[in-house]
Enzyme design. Structure first.
Site, PDB file in Angstrom:
ATOM      1  N   LYS A  35       0.834  -1.199   0.000  1.00 58.69           N
ATOM      2  CA  LYS A  35       0.000   0.000   0.000  1.00 58.69           C
ATOM      3  C   LYS A  35       0.870   1.251   0.000  1.00 58.69           C
ATOM      4  O   LYS A  35       1.874   1.310   0.729  1.00 58.69           O
ATOM      5  CB  LYS A  35      -0.901  -0.052   1.236  1.00 58.69           C
ATOM      6  CG  LYS A  35      -1.912   1.067   1.375  1.00 58.69           C
ATOM      7  CD  LYS A  35      -2.757   0.833   2.635  1.00 58.69           C
ATOM      8  CE  LYS A  35      -3.700   1.992   2.886  1.00 58.69           C
ATOM      9  NZ  LYS A  35      -4.461   1.802   4.140  1.00 58.69           N
ATOM     10  N   SER A  61      -8.904   3.192   3.472  1.00 62.03           N
ATOM     11  CA  SER A  61      -7.920   3.679   2.527  1.00 62.03           C
ATOM     12  C   SER A  61      -7.201   2.569   1.768  1.00 62.03           C
ATOM     13  O   SER A  61      -6.409   2.837   0.867  1.00 62.03           O
ATOM     14  CB  SER A  61      -6.883   4.541   3.252  1.00 62.03           C
ATOM     15  OG  SER A  61      -6.211   3.808   4.261  1.00 62.03           O
ATOM     16  N   SER A  71      -9.724   1.118   7.775  1.00 60.92           N
ATOM     17  CA  SER A  71      -9.145   1.081   6.436  1.00 60.92           C
ATOM     18  C   SER A  71      -8.702  -0.292   5.954  1.00 60.92           C
ATOM     19  O   SER A  71      -8.336  -0.438   4.789  1.00 60.92           O
ATOM     20  CB  SER A  71      -7.964   2.052   6.343  1.00 60.92           C
ATOM     21  OG  SER A  71      -8.418   3.377   6.373  1.00 60.92           O
TER      22      SER A  71
END
Length: 508
Positions: A74, A153, A177
């Site tokens: 990520k 996210s 997230s």
């Protein structure tokens, strides 16, 4: 072979390598092919490391437990690898071609285990939204329906895993997230206990005041357990360390959890809207509103009927599996603790933006980010130290009150993961004409996930159903602090009962 590999989890792919039925090179080539075919439809992967991945596959040690298994990191938090792009979904870091100065402990542990990094996943700007639609890289689409969001996210990570590009991907969770995109994309997402996985050495345990945790999104409970075994444990300088497990987490998958007492909630309690802000928060709130220049609208708290139904069905299944299941809910969840989160997030964001400005050699201003992120940064720059400490104290009181529910005899709590179905793309994007509207609606969507970032308890989202419109629905299981073992045992029970959904329409 690529299509067959796409259906395997990480443990399954690693078993093929150990058995000599496939090589690390073949795993990586197959993953690259899948990504090139699928990602143009989803926009989940924003940086590609294909040639490096092929080189690493050729030199991979075959004895590594996950030799040659592809992974994506990520583009935020502890996903940093020295020399790689590291942009946090922002235009100002993208335009500066900013590169990570070092490698996180987490990334290094993945690499040491034999995983091969093939790229980096899309994230919302500064990780602040429940949808992955940054101005810097554009929206990530949901593989169940490309008109819908993939969550945030970790939205890029979740879309890549759900569509079969990779069996798992790094993810992080500061308010939902990991669990939010896992729910929206129909996969498994565990937020571990605070201090279970190191966020160092570049990131601080104090970032987001300890609310954020690191792990992965996966397609199976056994992958989640295996990854937790690999990356958990303290590293030098960690200030918070979770209790050491009694045995490897992989051994919890399939283990008998015994007869548990499980509480569940499918709706907000009837008095959810009656909770008053704690008196000690009122001066802090006043200064927050003064810094903003207006009072943000607060959305009405409600749970979508299909999300409620998913919880009820899960409660019935757990009862069939031999557990004592009853309606019950820790009252502090709706007692206004969210008001204490705001100054902590605002200060953390202002601090990050200021540090990046120093690194880039110029101040980061309003023109560099979306309207709502600039507002939050602006508030963080003006938050008093006393307000920050008031917020920390408020969250500590909330955590102690929450823990009492588990101490009173409950083992697990079942809730909706999200209060609503996956939103359409654009529905949660910041709108300059409606300041903080998207931010407040994000908080409403994550009403059942945020409390357990506050308390530091482990929580897992499982994909247990599809809506009438064909969109995934997740339920959240929460355990007491340090009890990932219990979560994994029960999650494996639910998975073994055939309750988890299958593949989306867009899949390799």
């Amino acid at each position: 072979m690529p299509d067959e590999l796409a259906g395997l989890d990480a443990v399954g792919q690693a078993e093929l390598v150990r058995a000599g039925k496939v090589s690390a090179d073949e795993l990586i080539d197959a993953a690259i092919t899948r990504l090139e075919q699928i990602d143009p439809q989803l926009n989940a992967v924003i940086h590609r490391n294909f040639e490096r991945a092929r080189r690493e596959a050729r030199s991979m040690r075959s004895e590594a437990p996950f030799c040659g298994v592809p992974i994506l990191f990520k583009d935020i938090a502890a996903g940093n690898r020295a020399g790689d792009p590291y942009h946090w979904g922002t235009r100002f870091l993208r335009d500066a071609d900013y590169r990570a100065p070092g490698t996180s402990h987490l990334v290094q542990k993945f690499l040491d285990a034999g995983f091969i990094d093939i790229g980096r996943t899309n994230v919302p700007e500064l990780g602040a939204w429940a949808t992955t639609e940054p101005d810097a890289y554009g929206p990530t689409r949901n593989p169940w329906n490309t008109e819908y969001a993939s969550g945030g996210s970790s939205g890029g990570a979740a879309a890549a895993v759900a569509s079969g590009m990779v069996p798992l991907a790094h993810a992080s969770d500061g308010g939902g997230s990991i669990r939010n995109p896992a729910s929206q994309c129909g996969i498994v997402g565990l937020k571990p206990s605070r201090g279970r996985v190191s966020v160092g050495p570049e990131s601080s345990d104090a970032m987001w005041a300890g609310l954020a945790a690191e792990l992965a999104v996966t397609r199976s409970v056994r992958d989640t357990a295996a990854v937790l075994d690999l990356v958990s444990g303290p590293m030098p300088g960690d200030t918070v360390v979770a209790p050491t497990p009694t045995r490897p987490y992989r051994e919890e998958v399939g283990a008998d959890p015994g007869r548990l007492r499980i509480g569940f909630v499918a709706e907000f309690p009837t008095n959810a809207g009656e909770a008053e802000f704690p008196a000690e928060a009122l001066p802090m709130l006043g200064r927050f509103v003064e810094a903003l220049g207006f009072v943000p609208d607060t959305p009405t708290a409600s749970v979508h009927p299909e999300c409620s139904t998913a919880v009820m069905r899960t409660a019935e299944l757990l009862e069939e599996l031999g557990h004592d299941v009853e309606p019950s809910f820790p009252a502090p969840v709706v007692a206004g603790a969210g008001v204490f989160v705001v100054p902590l997030l605002a200060c953390s964001q202002a601090n990050f933006v200021e540090r990046m400005g120093v690194t880039l050699g110029r101040p980061i201003g309003e023109a560099d980010m979306d309207a709502d992120n600039w507002l939050i940064t602006h508030v963080g720059q003006r938050t008093m130290g006393s307000d920050y400490l008031t917020a920390l104290s408020g969250l500590n009181t909330f955590t102690r009150s929450m823990a009492a529910w588990w101490e009173n005899g409950f083992d697990l709590l079942v809730t909706p993961t999200l209060t609503d179905l996956p939103p359409r793309l654009g529905a949660l994007r910041p709108d300059p004409g409606k300041p903080l509207d998207a931010w407040m609606r994000t908080a409403s969507l994550l009403a059942f996930t945020i409390p357990f970032n506050i308390t530091g308890q482990p929580a897992i989202s499982l994909p247990v159903g599809l809506s009438e419109s064909g969109l995934p629905i997740g339920v959240q299981l929460v355990a007491g602090y340090g009890r990932e073992d219990l979560l994994l045992r029960v999650a494996a029970q639910i998975e073994g009962a055939g309750a988890l959904i299958g593949r989306p329409p867009i899949h390799a």
